[in-house]
Design a protein around this motif. Structure first.
Motif, PDB file in Angstrom:
ATOM      1  N   ARG A   1      -5.596   3.024   6.592  1.00 25.10           N
ATOM      2  CA  ARG A   1      -4.688   3.050   5.520  1.00 25.10           C
ATOM      3  C   ARG A   1      -3.407   3.818   5.912  1.00 25.10           C
ATOM      4  O   ARG A   1      -2.309   3.451   5.547  1.00 25.10           O
ATOM      5  N   ASP A   2      -3.894   4.953   6.337  1.00 25.91           N
ATOM      6  CA  ASP A   2      -2.741   5.950   6.799  1.00 25.91           C
ATOM      7  C   ASP A   2      -1.650   5.363   7.676  1.00 25.91           C
ATOM      8  O   ASP A   2      -0.263   5.249   7.592  1.00 25.91           O
ATOM      9  N   ARG A   3      -1.989   4.566   8.647  1.00 15.99           N
ATOM     10  CA  ARG A   3      -1.141   3.660   9.834  1.00 15.99           C
ATOM     11  C   ARG A   3      -0.466   2.972   8.958  1.00 15.99           C
ATOM     12  O   ARG A   3       0.841   2.667   9.290  1.00 15.99           O
ATOM     13  N   ILE A   4      -0.911   1.917   8.017  1.00 12.98           N
ATOM     14  CA  ILE A   4      -0.326   0.756   7.542  1.00 12.98           C
ATOM     15  C   ILE A   4       0.626   1.644   6.604  1.00 12.98           C
ATOM     16  O   ILE A   4       1.874   0.948   6.394  1.00 12.98           O
ATOM     17  N   ASP A   5       0.397   2.472   5.866  1.00 14.27           N
ATOM     18  CA  ASP A   5       1.303   3.122   4.986  1.00 14.27           C
ATOM     19  C   ASP A   5       2.567   3.841   5.811  1.00 14.27           C
ATOM     20  O   ASP A   5       3.659   3.824   5.484  1.00 14.27           O
ATOM     21  N   GLN A   6       2.049   4.325   6.985  1.00  7.76           N
ATOM     22  CA  GLN A   6       3.348   4.780   7.869  1.00  7.76           C
ATOM     23  C   GLN A   6       4.244   3.683   8.354  1.00  7.76           C
ATOM     24  O   GLN A   6       5.583   3.922   8.198  1.00  7.76           O
ATOM     25  N   LEU A   7       3.515   2.563   8.472  1.00  5.00           N
ATOM     26  CA  LEU A   7       4.628   1.507   9.106  1.00  5.00           C
ATOM     27  C   LEU A   7       5.575   1.217   7.828  1.00  5.00           C
ATOM     28  O   LEU A   7       6.679   0.884   7.809  1.00  5.00           O
ATOM     29  N   ILE A   8       4.778   1.015   6.482  1.00  2.00           N
ATOM     30  CA  ILE A   8       5.576   0.723   5.415  1.00  2.00           C
ATOM     31  C   ILE A   8       6.595   1.656   5.249  1.00  2.00           C
ATOM     32  O   ILE A   8       7.792   1.237   4.950  1.00  2.00           O
ATOM     33  N   ALA A   9       6.361   2.663   5.390  1.00  2.00           N
ATOM     34  CA  ALA A   9       7.389   3.977   4.946  1.00  2.00           C
ATOM     35  C   ALA A   9       8.683   3.808   5.947  1.00  2.00           C
ATOM     36  O   ALA A   9       9.697   4.063   5.612  1.00  2.00           O
ATOM     37  N   GLU A  10       8.280   3.590   7.315  1.00  2.00           N
ATOM     38  CA  GLU A  10       9.231   3.501   8.248  1.00  2.00           C
ATOM     39  C   GLU A  10      10.382   2.380   8.157  1.00  2.00           C
ATOM     40  O   GLU A  10      11.356   2.513   8.442  1.00  2.00           O
ATOM     41  N   HIS A  11       9.721   1.162   7.423  1.00  2.00           N
ATOM     42  CA  HIS A  11      10.560   0.041   7.345  1.00  2.00           C
ATOM     43  C   HIS A  11      10.929  -0.186   6.063  1.00  2.00           C
ATOM     44  O   HIS A  11      11.896  -1.353   5.677  1.00  2.00           O
ATOM     45  N   ALA A  12      10.695   0.735   4.779  1.00  2.00           N
ATOM     46  CA  ALA A  12      11.250   0.420   3.599  1.00  2.00           C
ATOM     47  C   ALA A  12      12.076   1.366   3.450  1.00  2.00           C
ATOM     48  O   ALA A  12      11.869   2.595   2.746  1.00  2.00           O
ATOM     49  N   GLU A  13      13.428   1.068   3.799  1.00  2.00           N
ATOM     50  CA  GLU A  13      14.452   2.115   3.896  1.00  2.00           C
ATOM     51  C   GLU A  13      15.002   2.515   2.304  1.00  2.00           C
ATOM     52  O   GLU A  13      14.830   1.592   1.228  1.00  2.00           O
ATOM     53  N   GLY A  14      14.534   4.035   2.265  1.00  2.00           N
ATOM     54  CA  GLY A  14      15.064   4.510   0.825  1.00  2.00           C
ATOM     55  C   GLY A  14      13.979   4.537  -0.195  1.00  2.00           C
ATOM     56  O   GLY A  14      14.271   4.626  -1.270  1.00  2.00           O
ATOM     57  N   TRP A  15      12.771   4.026   0.160  1.00  2.00           N
ATOM     58  CA  TRP A  15      11.509   3.958  -0.603  1.00  2.00           C
ATOM     59  C   TRP A  15      10.644   4.753  -0.274  1.00  2.00           C
ATOM     60  O   TRP A  15      10.114   4.627   0.989  1.00  2.00           O
ATOM     61  N   ASP A  16       9.618   5.492  -0.967  1.00  2.00           N
ATOM     62  CA  ASP A  16       8.699   6.233  -0.834  1.00  2.00           C
ATOM     63  C   ASP A  16       7.534   5.363  -1.179  1.00  2.00           C
ATOM     64  O   ASP A  16       7.287   4.814  -2.340  1.00  2.00           O
ATOM     65  N   VAL A  17       6.477   5.254  -0.465  1.00  2.00           N
ATOM     66  CA  VAL A  17       5.459   4.351  -0.476  1.00  2.00           C
ATOM     67  C   VAL A  17       4.897   4.569  -1.800  1.00  2.00           C
ATOM     68  O   VAL A  17       4.283   3.571  -2.705  1.00  2.00           O
ATOM     69  N   ASP A  18       4.659   5.748  -1.961  1.00  2.00           N
ATOM     70  CA  ASP A  18       3.909   6.226  -3.410  1.00  2.00           C
ATOM     71  C   ASP A  18       4.623   5.763  -4.698  1.00  2.00           C
ATOM     72  O   ASP A  18       4.326   5.640  -5.932  1.00  2.00           O
ATOM     73  N   ARG A  19       6.163   5.762  -4.691  1.00  2.00           N
ATOM     74  CA  ARG A  19       6.909   5.331  -5.726  1.00  2.00           C
ATOM     75  C   ARG A  19       7.070   3.862  -5.861  1.00  2.00           C
ATOM     76  O   ARG A  19       7.712   3.349  -6.722  1.00  2.00           O
ATOM     77  N   MET A  20       6.624   3.294  -4.922  1.00  2.00           N
ATOM     78  CA  MET A  20       6.624   1.652  -5.359  1.00  2.00           C
ATOM     79  C   MET A  20       5.927   0.901  -6.339  1.00  2.00           C
ATOM     80  O   MET A  20       4.940   1.712  -6.536  1.00  2.00           O
ATOM     81  N   PRO A  21       6.338  -0.044  -6.947  1.00  2.00           N
ATOM     82  CA  PRO A  21       5.272  -0.641  -7.791  1.00  2.00           C
ATOM     83  C   PRO A  21       4.146  -0.887  -7.127  1.00  2.00           C
ATOM     84  O   PRO A  21       4.052  -1.085  -6.221  1.00  2.00           O
ATOM     85  N   ALA A  22       2.804  -0.600  -8.000  1.00  2.00           N
ATOM     86  CA  ALA A  22       1.590  -0.886  -7.284  1.00  2.00           C
ATOM     87  C   ALA A  22       1.244  -2.245  -6.562  1.00  2.00           C
ATOM     88  O   ALA A  22       0.515  -2.205  -5.492  1.00  2.00           O
ATOM     89  N   VAL A  23       1.543  -3.025  -7.255  1.00  2.00           N
ATOM     90  CA  VAL A  23       1.569  -4.539  -6.790  1.00  2.00           C
ATOM     91  C   VAL A  23       2.360  -4.742  -5.421  1.00  2.00           C
ATOM     92  O   VAL A  23       1.621  -5.173  -4.366  1.00  2.00           O
ATOM     93  N   ASP A  24       3.629  -4.505  -5.303  1.00  2.00           N
ATOM     94  CA  ASP A  24       4.429  -4.202  -4.128  1.00  2.00           C
ATOM     95  C   ASP A  24       3.623  -3.575  -3.094  1.00  2.00           C
ATOM     96  O   ASP A  24       3.380  -4.296  -2.091  1.00  2.00           O
ATOM     97  N   ARG A  25       3.313  -2.385  -3.243  1.00  2.00           N
ATOM     98  CA  ARG A  25       2.405  -1.471  -2.496  1.00  2.00           C
ATOM     99  C   ARG A  25       1.403  -2.144  -1.763  1.00  2.00           C
ATOM    100  O   ARG A  25       1.055  -2.214  -0.668  1.00  2.00           O
ATOM    101  N   ASN A  26       0.553  -2.581  -2.534  1.00  2.00           N
ATOM    102  CA  ASN A  26      -0.609  -3.229  -2.004  1.00  2.00           C
ATOM    103  C   ASN A  26      -0.782  -4.446  -1.546  1.00  2.00           C
ATOM    104  O   ASN A  26      -1.204  -4.923  -0.488  1.00  2.00           O
ATOM    105  N   VAL A  27       0.244  -5.353  -1.951  1.00  2.00           N
ATOM    106  CA  VAL A  27       0.736  -6.408  -1.188  1.00  2.00           C
ATOM    107  C   VAL A  27       1.306  -6.243   0.086  1.00  2.00           C
ATOM    108  O   VAL A  27       0.868  -6.723   1.388  1.00  2.00           O
ATOM    109  N   LEU A  28       2.093  -5.038   0.297  1.00  2.00           N
ATOM    110  CA  LEU A  28       2.629  -4.715   1.445  1.00  2.00           C
ATOM    111  C   LEU A  28       1.569  -4.310   2.546  1.00  2.00           C
ATOM    112  O   LEU A  28       1.630  -4.641   3.589  1.00  2.00           O
ATOM    113  N   ARG A  29       0.465  -3.672   1.823  1.00  2.00           N
ATOM    114  CA  ARG A  29      -0.808  -3.345   2.671  1.00  2.00           C
ATOM    115  C   ARG A  29      -1.289  -4.374   3.360  1.00  2.00           C
ATOM    116  O   ARG A  29      -1.734  -4.303   4.570  1.00  2.00           O
TER     117      ARG A  29
END
Length: 82
Positions: free
Chosen positions: A1-29
């Motif tokens: 999960r750490d690697r997945i969250d790292q990829l999301i954080a690198e590509h979600a400009e201006g968004w911290d993974v922990d601050r994303m809506p829970a549904v969006d965060r988990n669907v992105l994962r």
């Protein structure tokens, strides 16, 4: 999960993974897992399914956001297991 969250954080400009809506965060994962670590699901299917999920379950802005993040990850797709 750490690697997945790292990829999301690198590509979600201006968004911290922990601050994303829970549904969006988990669907992105899920989408990132399918794009990067699964060879069974075609890339475009993974993106389309993720967008459809957030269209049904999250905010009006979520489909565009999820599509953008996953498309950016797909564009820069790392080596499987990388």
């Amino acid at each position: 999960r750490d690697r997945i969250d790292q990829l999301i954080a690198e590509h979600a400009e201006g968004w911290d993974v922990d601050r994303m809506p829970a549904v969006d965060r988990n669907v992105l994962r899920l989408g990132v897992f399918e794009l990067v670590f699964s060879e069974e699901i075609p890339d475009q299917v993974a993106v389309s399914e993720a967008v459809e999920l957030v269209r049904d379950l999250s905010t009006d802005d979520s489909p565009t956001f999820v599509s953008g993040v996953l498309s950016a990850i797909l564009r820069d797709k790392p080596v499987v297991g990388g």
